[in-house]
Design a protein around this motif. Structure first.
Motif, mmCIF file in Angstrom:
data_model
loop_
_atom_site.group_PDB
_atom_site.id
_atom_site.type_symbol
_atom_site.label_atom_id
_atom_site.label_comp_id
_atom_site.label_asym_id
_atom_site.label_seq_id
_atom_site.Cartn_x
_atom_site.Cartn_y
_atom_site.Cartn_z
ATOM 1 N N TRP A 27 -4.671 -5.607 -2.905
ATOM 2 C CA TRP A 27 -4.343 -4.495 -3.822
ATOM 3 C C TRP A 27 -4.682 -4.705 -5.180
ATOM 4 O O TRP A 27 -4.830 -4.204 -5.966
ATOM 5 C CB TRP A 27 -3.015 -3.995 -3.725
ATOM 6 C CG TRP A 27 -2.475 -3.521 -2.355
ATOM 7 C CD1 TRP A 27 -1.706 -4.179 -1.515
ATOM 8 C CD2 TRP A 27 -3.114 -2.239 -1.719
ATOM 9 N NE1 TRP A 27 -1.457 -3.258 -0.319
ATOM 10 C CE2 TRP A 27 -2.517 -2.428 -0.468
ATOM 11 C CE3 TRP A 27 -3.731 -1.316 -1.902
ATOM 12 C CZ2 TRP A 27 -2.472 -1.310 0.495
ATOM 13 C CZ3 TRP A 27 -3.934 -0.380 -0.835
ATOM 14 C CH2 TRP A 27 -3.336 -0.522 0.156
ATOM 15 N N ARG A 46 2.107 3.311 -10.692
ATOM 16 C CA ARG A 46 2.372 4.001 -9.258
ATOM 17 C C ARG A 46 1.714 5.272 -9.075
ATOM 18 O O ARG A 46 1.578 5.780 -7.683
ATOM 19 C CB ARG A 46 3.883 4.409 -9.291
ATOM 20 C CG ARG A 46 4.923 3.262 -9.082
ATOM 21 C CD ARG A 46 4.943 2.555 -8.118
ATOM 22 N NE ARG A 46 5.322 3.559 -6.964
ATOM 23 C CZ ARG A 46 4.616 3.317 -5.670
ATOM 24 N NH1 ARG A 46 3.909 2.436 -5.149
ATOM 25 N NH2 ARG A 46 5.293 4.201 -4.796
ATOM 26 N N ALA A 50 -0.108 5.255 -5.420
ATOM 27 C CA ALA A 50 1.108 5.537 -4.593
ATOM 28 C C ALA A 50 0.904 5.011 -3.013
ATOM 29 O O ALA A 50 1.955 5.249 -2.540
ATOM 30 C CB ALA A 50 0.944 7.416 -4.765
ATOM 31 N N ARG A 51 -0.159 4.881 -2.698
ATOM 32 C CA ARG A 51 -0.299 4.332 -1.173
ATOM 33 C C ARG A 51 0.282 2.956 -0.939
ATOM 34 O O ARG A 51 0.712 2.729 0.162
ATOM 35 C CB ARG A 51 -1.672 4.351 -0.798
ATOM 36 C CG ARG A 51 -2.407 5.881 -0.626
ATOM 37 C CD ARG A 51 -3.613 5.832 0.321
ATOM 38 N NE ARG A 51 -4.300 4.573 0.217
ATOM 39 C CZ ARG A 51 -5.411 4.238 -0.477
ATOM 40 N NH1 ARG A 51 -5.979 5.332 -1.478
ATOM 41 N NH2 ARG A 51 -6.000 3.067 -0.693
ATOM 42 N N ILE A 52 0.524 2.206 -2.054
ATOM 43 C CA ILE A 52 1.180 1.115 -2.176
ATOM 44 C C ILE A 52 2.675 1.218 -2.276
ATOM 45 O O ILE A 52 3.112 1.787 -3.131
ATOM 46 C CB ILE A 52 0.516 0.056 -3.235
ATOM 47 C CG1 ILE A 52 -1.165 -0.004 -3.159
ATOM 48 C CG2 ILE A 52 1.108 -1.277 -3.119
ATOM 49 C CD1 ILE A 52 -1.497 -0.649 -4.507
ATOM 50 N N SER A 53 3.330 0.333 -1.245
ATOM 51 C CA SER A 53 4.728 0.431 -1.447
ATOM 52 C C SER A 53 5.340 -0.152 -2.759
ATOM 53 O O SER A 53 4.396 -0.915 -3.107
ATOM 54 C CB SER A 53 5.485 -0.317 -0.210
ATOM 55 O OG SER A 53 5.155 -1.611 -0.481
ATOM 56 N N PRO A 54 6.349 0.382 -3.317
ATOM 57 C CA PRO A 54 7.085 -0.368 -4.488
ATOM 58 C C PRO A 54 7.010 -1.863 -4.282
ATOM 59 O O PRO A 54 6.603 -2.838 -5.364
ATOM 60 C CB PRO A 54 8.289 0.325 -4.541
ATOM 61 C CG PRO A 54 8.105 1.794 -4.091
ATOM 62 C CD PRO A 54 7.128 1.409 -3.009
ATOM 63 N N LYS A 55 7.391 -2.206 -3.003
ATOM 64 C CA LYS A 55 7.672 -3.687 -2.781
ATOM 65 C C LYS A 55 6.476 -4.387 -3.119
ATOM 66 O O LYS A 55 6.082 -5.649 -3.401
ATOM 67 C CB LYS A 55 8.195 -3.905 -1.629
ATOM 68 C CG LYS A 55 8.354 -5.450 -0.965
ATOM 69 C CD LYS A 55 9.005 -5.583 0.238
ATOM 70 C CE LYS A 55 9.078 -7.095 0.667
ATOM 71 N NZ LYS A 55 9.587 -7.275 2.076
ATOM 72 N N MET A 56 5.286 -3.880 -2.258
ATOM 73 C CA MET A 56 3.747 -4.399 -2.281
ATOM 74 C C MET A 56 3.325 -4.398 -3.695
ATOM 75 O O MET A 56 2.671 -5.389 -4.205
ATOM 76 C CB MET A 56 2.911 -3.805 -1.512
ATOM 77 C CG MET A 56 3.260 -4.323 -0.117
ATOM 78 S SD MET A 56 3.507 -5.912 0.213
ATOM 79 C CE MET A 56 1.635 -6.542 -0.130
ATOM 80 N N LEU A 57 3.543 -3.380 -4.401
ATOM 81 C CA LEU A 57 3.089 -3.429 -5.987
ATOM 82 C C LEU A 57 3.749 -4.472 -6.577
ATOM 83 O O LEU A 57 3.164 -5.110 -7.480
ATOM 84 C CB LEU A 57 3.140 -1.982 -6.411
ATOM 85 C CG LEU A 57 2.604 -1.784 -8.021
ATOM 86 C CD1 LEU A 57 1.374 -1.978 -8.139
ATOM 87 C CD2 LEU A 57 3.080 -0.231 -8.278
ATOM 88 N N THR A 58 4.958 -4.530 -6.849
ATOM 89 C CA THR A 58 5.906 -5.557 -7.242
ATOM 90 C C THR A 58 5.117 -6.852 -7.072
ATOM 91 O O THR A 58 4.941 -7.822 -7.946
ATOM 92 C CB THR A 58 7.174 -5.648 -7.136
ATOM 93 O OG1 THR A 58 7.664 -4.129 -7.564
ATOM 94 C CG2 THR A 58 8.024 -6.502 -7.634
ATOM 95 N N GLN A 59 5.166 -7.103 -5.776
ATOM 96 C CA GLN A 59 4.428 -8.380 -5.195
ATOM 97 C C GLN A 59 2.963 -8.755 -6.028
ATOM 98 O O GLN A 59 2.670 -9.846 -6.276
ATOM 99 C CB GLN A 59 4.299 -8.741 -3.605
ATOM 100 C CG GLN A 59 5.796 -8.973 -3.031
ATOM 101 C CD GLN A 59 5.774 -8.919 -1.849
ATOM 102 O OE1 GLN A 59 4.731 -8.784 -0.888
ATOM 103 N NE2 GLN A 59 6.878 -9.054 -1.115
#
Length: 117
Positions: A27, A46, A50-59
């Motif tokens: 990502w 976001r 939006a397709r990325i989970s909040p957890k994955m975006l944070t990572q």
């Protein structure tokens, strides 16, 4: 600065098909593209991601920060807020990223065929 569009990335985005990653993250390239025009808040990112989970975006954000591609700035006053922006190192990846995207567009069918076989 113009708001990020929800349709900035196509539904079928080649990020999951590309044989290369930035910082080991599929990502990261899209995050970098979102920061191309200047600092953004998490909530702004976001919208097109939006397709990325909040957890994955944070990572992804933490990984990009750790590797020196983005800078996280926290403001305490008047209301706590955080922004993310490209560093010089991150900005230097934009041109190679454009090249990767062009390559993926040219070879999209071949990538799909290889994954399906």
């Amino acid at each position: 600065m113009e708001a990020l569009r929800a349709d900035m990335f196509e539904e079928i985005c080649p990020s999951s098909l590309l044989p290369f990653r930035i910082g080991g993250d599929k990502w990261a390239g899209m995050v970098l593209r979102c920061l191309e025009d200047g600092p953004r808040r998490y909530s702004e990112l976001r919208v097109p991601l939006a397709r990325i989970s909040p957890k994955m975006l944070t990572q992804s954000l933490r990984s990009l920060e750790r590797d020196g591609f983005i800078r996280r700035t926290e403001y305490a006053e008047p209301v706590r807020r955080v922004t993310y922006e490209l560093t010089g190192l991150g900005r230097s990846l934009l041109e190679p990223l454009r090249t990767f995207c062009s390559w993926a567009e040219e070879h999209w069918d071949e990538l799909l065929d290889a994954r399906e076989s």
